[in-house]
Design a protein around this motif. Structure first.
Motif, PDB file in Angstrom:
ATOM      1  N   PHE A  31       0.851  -1.176   0.000  1.00  0.00           N
ATOM      2  CA  PHE A  31       0.000   0.000   0.000  1.00  0.00           C
ATOM      3  C   PHE A  31       0.890   1.230   0.000  1.00  0.00           C
ATOM      4  O   PHE A  31       1.369   1.653   1.038  1.00  0.00           O
ATOM      5  CB  PHE A  31      -0.933   0.001   1.217  1.00  0.00           C
ATOM      6  CG  PHE A  31      -1.903  -1.135   1.201  1.00  0.00           C
ATOM      7  CD1 PHE A  31      -3.030  -1.064   0.408  1.00  0.00           C
ATOM      8  CD2 PHE A  31      -1.691  -2.268   1.956  1.00  0.00           C
ATOM      9  CE1 PHE A  31      -3.942  -2.102   0.378  1.00  0.00           C
ATOM     10  CE2 PHE A  31      -2.591  -3.314   1.929  1.00  0.00           C
ATOM     11  CZ  PHE A  31      -3.714  -3.234   1.135  1.00  0.00           C
ATOM     12  N   GLU A  32       1.127   1.772  -1.179  1.00  0.00           N
ATOM     13  CA  GLU A  32       1.921   2.977  -1.298  1.00  0.00           C
ATOM     14  C   GLU A  32       0.990   4.174  -1.354  1.00  0.00           C
ATOM     15  O   GLU A  32      -0.012   4.153  -2.052  1.00  0.00           O
ATOM     16  CB  GLU A  32       2.782   2.932  -2.555  1.00  0.00           C
ATOM     17  CG  GLU A  32       3.817   1.831  -2.525  1.00  0.00           C
ATOM     18  CD  GLU A  32       4.640   1.802  -3.797  1.00  0.00           C
ATOM     19  OE1 GLU A  32       4.648   2.804  -4.531  1.00  0.00           O
ATOM     20  OE2 GLU A  32       5.263   0.778  -4.042  1.00  0.00           O
ATOM     21  N   THR A  33       1.354   5.204  -0.632  1.00  0.00           N
ATOM     22  CA  THR A  33       0.558   6.414  -0.631  1.00  0.00           C
ATOM     23  C   THR A  33       0.962   7.261  -1.821  1.00  0.00           C
ATOM     24  O   THR A  33       2.130   7.580  -1.997  1.00  0.00           O
ATOM     25  CB  THR A  33       0.788   7.205   0.671  1.00  0.00           C
ATOM     26  OG1 THR A  33       0.471   6.363   1.767  1.00  0.00           O
ATOM     27  CG2 THR A  33      -0.069   8.446   0.709  1.00  0.00           C
ATOM     28  N   LYS A  34      -0.009   7.608  -2.632  1.00  0.00           N
ATOM     29  CA  LYS A  34       0.255   8.475  -3.775  1.00  0.00           C
ATOM     30  C   LYS A  34       0.092   9.921  -3.315  1.00  0.00           C
ATOM     31  O   LYS A  34      -0.798  10.233  -2.546  1.00  0.00           O
ATOM     32  CB  LYS A  34      -0.693   8.155  -4.919  1.00  0.00           C
ATOM     33  CG  LYS A  34      -0.437   6.777  -5.506  1.00  0.00           C
ATOM     34  CD  LYS A  34      -1.254   6.536  -6.729  1.00  0.00           C
ATOM     35  CE  LYS A  34      -0.883   5.193  -7.311  1.00  0.00           C
ATOM     36  NZ  LYS A  34      -1.406   5.007  -8.635  1.00  0.00           N
ATOM     37  N   VAL A  35       0.982  10.779  -3.802  1.00  0.00           N
ATOM     38  CA  VAL A  35       0.967  12.180  -3.382  1.00  0.00           C
ATOM     39  C   VAL A  35       1.088  13.105  -4.588  1.00  0.00           C
ATOM     40  O   VAL A  35       1.643  12.743  -5.619  1.00  0.00           O
ATOM     41  CB  VAL A  35       2.110  12.488  -2.383  1.00  0.00           C
ATOM     42  CG1 VAL A  35       1.938  11.741  -1.089  1.00  0.00           C
ATOM     43  CG2 VAL A  35       3.462  12.208  -2.996  1.00  0.00           C
ATOM     44  N   ALA A  36       0.566  14.294  -4.407  1.00  0.00           N
ATOM     45  CA  ALA A  36       0.735  15.351  -5.397  1.00  0.00           C
ATOM     46  C   ALA A  36       1.928  16.203  -4.957  1.00  0.00           C
ATOM     47  O   ALA A  36       2.126  16.446  -3.773  1.00  0.00           O
ATOM     48  CB  ALA A  36      -0.518  16.204  -5.482  1.00  0.00           C
ATOM     49  N   ILE A  37       2.721  16.640  -5.930  1.00  0.00           N
ATOM     50  CA  ILE A  37       3.864  17.503  -5.657  1.00  0.00           C
ATOM     51  C   ILE A  37       3.773  18.680  -6.618  1.00  0.00           C
ATOM     52  O   ILE A  37       3.703  18.484  -7.828  1.00  0.00           O
ATOM     53  CB  ILE A  37       5.201  16.761  -5.852  1.00  0.00           C
ATOM     54  CG1 ILE A  37       5.275  15.548  -4.924  1.00  0.00           C
ATOM     55  CG2 ILE A  37       6.381  17.699  -5.621  1.00  0.00           C
ATOM     56  CD1 ILE A  37       6.446  14.631  -5.199  1.00  0.00           C
ATOM     57  N   ILE A  38       3.751  19.893  -6.056  1.00  0.00           N
ATOM     58  CA  ILE A  38       3.660  21.087  -6.896  1.00  0.00           C
ATOM     59  C   ILE A  38       5.057  21.677  -7.054  1.00  0.00           C
ATOM     60  O   ILE A  38       5.753  21.932  -6.078  1.00  0.00           O
ATOM     61  CB  ILE A  38       2.650  22.105  -6.324  1.00  0.00           C
ATOM     62  CG1 ILE A  38       2.363  23.216  -7.322  1.00  0.00           C
ATOM     63  CG2 ILE A  38       3.099  22.645  -4.994  1.00  0.00           C
ATOM     64  CD1 ILE A  38       1.164  24.078  -6.955  1.00  0.00           C
ATOM     65  N   LYS A  39       5.472  21.839  -8.306  1.00  0.00           N
ATOM     66  CA  LYS A  39       6.798  22.375  -8.619  1.00  0.00           C
ATOM     67  C   LYS A  39       6.619  23.590  -9.518  1.00  0.00           C
ATOM     68  O   LYS A  39       6.185  23.475 -10.657  1.00  0.00           O
ATOM     69  CB  LYS A  39       7.637  21.300  -9.314  1.00  0.00           C
ATOM     70  CG  LYS A  39       8.990  21.752  -9.769  1.00  0.00           C
ATOM     71  CD  LYS A  39       9.905  21.951  -8.606  1.00  0.00           C
ATOM     72  CE  LYS A  39      11.303  22.277  -9.148  1.00  0.00           C
ATOM     73  NZ  LYS A  39      12.076  23.053  -8.253  1.00  0.00           N
ATOM     74  N   PHE A  40       6.922  24.780  -8.973  1.00  0.00           N
ATOM     75  CA  PHE A  40       6.798  26.017  -9.731  1.00  0.00           C
ATOM     76  C   PHE A  40       8.050  26.244 -10.571  1.00  0.00           C
ATOM     77  O   PHE A  40       9.165  25.949 -10.131  1.00  0.00           O
ATOM     78  CB  PHE A  40       6.574  27.208  -8.797  1.00  0.00           C
ATOM     79  CG  PHE A  40       5.161  27.304  -8.304  1.00  0.00           C
ATOM     80  CD1 PHE A  40       4.214  28.028  -9.009  1.00  0.00           C
ATOM     81  CD2 PHE A  40       4.771  26.654  -7.147  1.00  0.00           C
ATOM     82  CE1 PHE A  40       2.906  28.108  -8.574  1.00  0.00           C
ATOM     83  CE2 PHE A  40       3.469  26.725  -6.701  1.00  0.00           C
ATOM     84  CZ  PHE A  40       2.529  27.456  -7.417  1.00  0.00           C
ATOM     85  N   LYS A  41       7.849  26.791 -11.784  1.00  0.00           N
ATOM     86  CA  LYS A  41       8.981  27.129 -12.645  1.00  0.00           C
ATOM     87  C   LYS A  41       9.841  28.180 -11.957  1.00  0.00           C
ATOM     88  O   LYS A  41      11.063  28.122 -11.992  1.00  0.00           O
ATOM     89  CB  LYS A  41       8.467  27.632 -13.993  1.00  0.00           C
ATOM     90  CG  LYS A  41       9.543  27.888 -15.002  1.00  0.00           C
ATOM     91  CD  LYS A  41       8.949  28.254 -16.346  1.00  0.00           C
ATOM     92  CE  LYS A  41      10.040  28.520 -17.361  1.00  0.00           C
ATOM     93  NZ  LYS A  41       9.478  28.907 -18.665  1.00  0.00           N
ATOM     94  N   THR A  42       9.198  29.146 -11.320  1.00  0.00           N
ATOM     95  CA  THR A  42       9.871  30.146 -10.496  1.00  0.00           C
ATOM     96  C   THR A  42       8.934  30.502  -9.347  1.00  0.00           C
ATOM     97  O   THR A  42       7.717  30.459  -9.510  1.00  0.00           O
ATOM     98  CB  THR A  42      10.257  31.416 -11.291  1.00  0.00           C
ATOM     99  OG1 THR A  42      10.945  32.312 -10.410  1.00  0.00           O
ATOM    100  CG2 THR A  42       9.050  32.112 -11.865  1.00  0.00           C
ATOM    101  N   GLU A  43       9.503  30.842  -8.197  1.00  0.00           N
ATOM    102  CA  GLU A  43       8.693  31.219  -7.044  1.00  0.00           C
ATOM    103  C   GLU A  43       8.702  32.721  -6.807  1.00  0.00           C
ATOM    104  O   GLU A  43       8.050  33.203  -5.894  1.00  0.00           O
ATOM    105  CB  GLU A  43       9.164  30.455  -5.801  1.00  0.00           C
ATOM    106  CG  GLU A  43       8.936  28.960  -5.937  1.00  0.00           C
ATOM    107  CD  GLU A  43       9.338  28.169  -4.709  1.00  0.00           C
ATOM    108  OE1 GLU A  43       9.527  28.762  -3.629  1.00  0.00           O
ATOM    109  OE2 GLU A  43       9.465  26.933  -4.834  1.00  0.00           O
ATOM    110  N   VAL A  44       9.448  33.464  -7.626  1.00  0.00           N
ATOM    111  CA  VAL A  44       9.506  34.919  -7.538  1.00  0.00           C
ATOM    112  C   VAL A  44       9.344  35.483  -8.943  1.00  0.00           C
ATOM    113  O   VAL A  44      10.055  35.080  -9.860  1.00  0.00           O
ATOM    114  CB  VAL A  44      10.847  35.407  -6.942  1.00  0.00           C
ATOM    115  CG1 VAL A  44      10.902  36.927  -6.916  1.00  0.00           C
ATOM    116  CG2 VAL A  44      11.065  34.839  -5.554  1.00  0.00           C
TER     117      VAL A  44
END
Length: 138
Positions: A31-44
């Motif tokens: 039972f692996e927990t699936k997760v969402a990961i948000i990766k922004f191209k830039t944060e500023v």
């Protein structure tokens, strides 16, 4: 007699524990927990020096690098002079999304504002920043 009976019961119980078939790990479902990961191209986003009343719309691009759908539930800005807009539909793994930010460029001078993105992604809220300097038009 009672002691012999107790030892026999204990012996039978102990042997029954060892006779249980071993668990085959390769057949067990993991039972692996699936997760969402948000990766922004830039944060500023740096507006640089812009003219008063110019277009204050800028774009933050992000990708869901996780293995579960990403859902942005709220975007909050540090002041009413910054207005966000974003998709309310889930971003599937591997897909990209956009967060539009509109800053009110009627105000003169330097500015730095934060945008807090709340989602189901791991790592908690994401803090983004916009900054720039607005000069008067002649």
């Amino acid at each position: 007699m009672k002691r012999t009976l107790n030892i026999a019961i204990l012996l039978i119980f102990t042997l029954s524990l060892f006779s249980v078939a071993p668990i085959e790990l390769e057949n067990m479902e993991t039972f692996e927990t699936k997760v969402a990961i948000i990766k922004f191209k830039t944060e500023v986003v740096d507006y640089g020096t812009i003219a008063q009343n110019s277009d204050g719309t800028r774009l933050f691009t992000f990708t869901n690098t996780g293995d579960a759908p990403l859902l942005i539930t709220n975007v909050k800005t540090s002041c009413g002079c910054t207005v966000p807009s974003y998709s309310k539909t889930p971003i599937l793994p591997g897909q990209t999304g956009e967060l539009n930010i509109k800053y009110d460029t009627k105000r003169l001078g330097s500015f730095t504002k934060t945008i807090t993105v709340t989602s189901n992604a791991t790592g908690g809220n994401k803090i983004l920043k916009i900054k720039g300097h607005i000069i008067a038009t002649n």
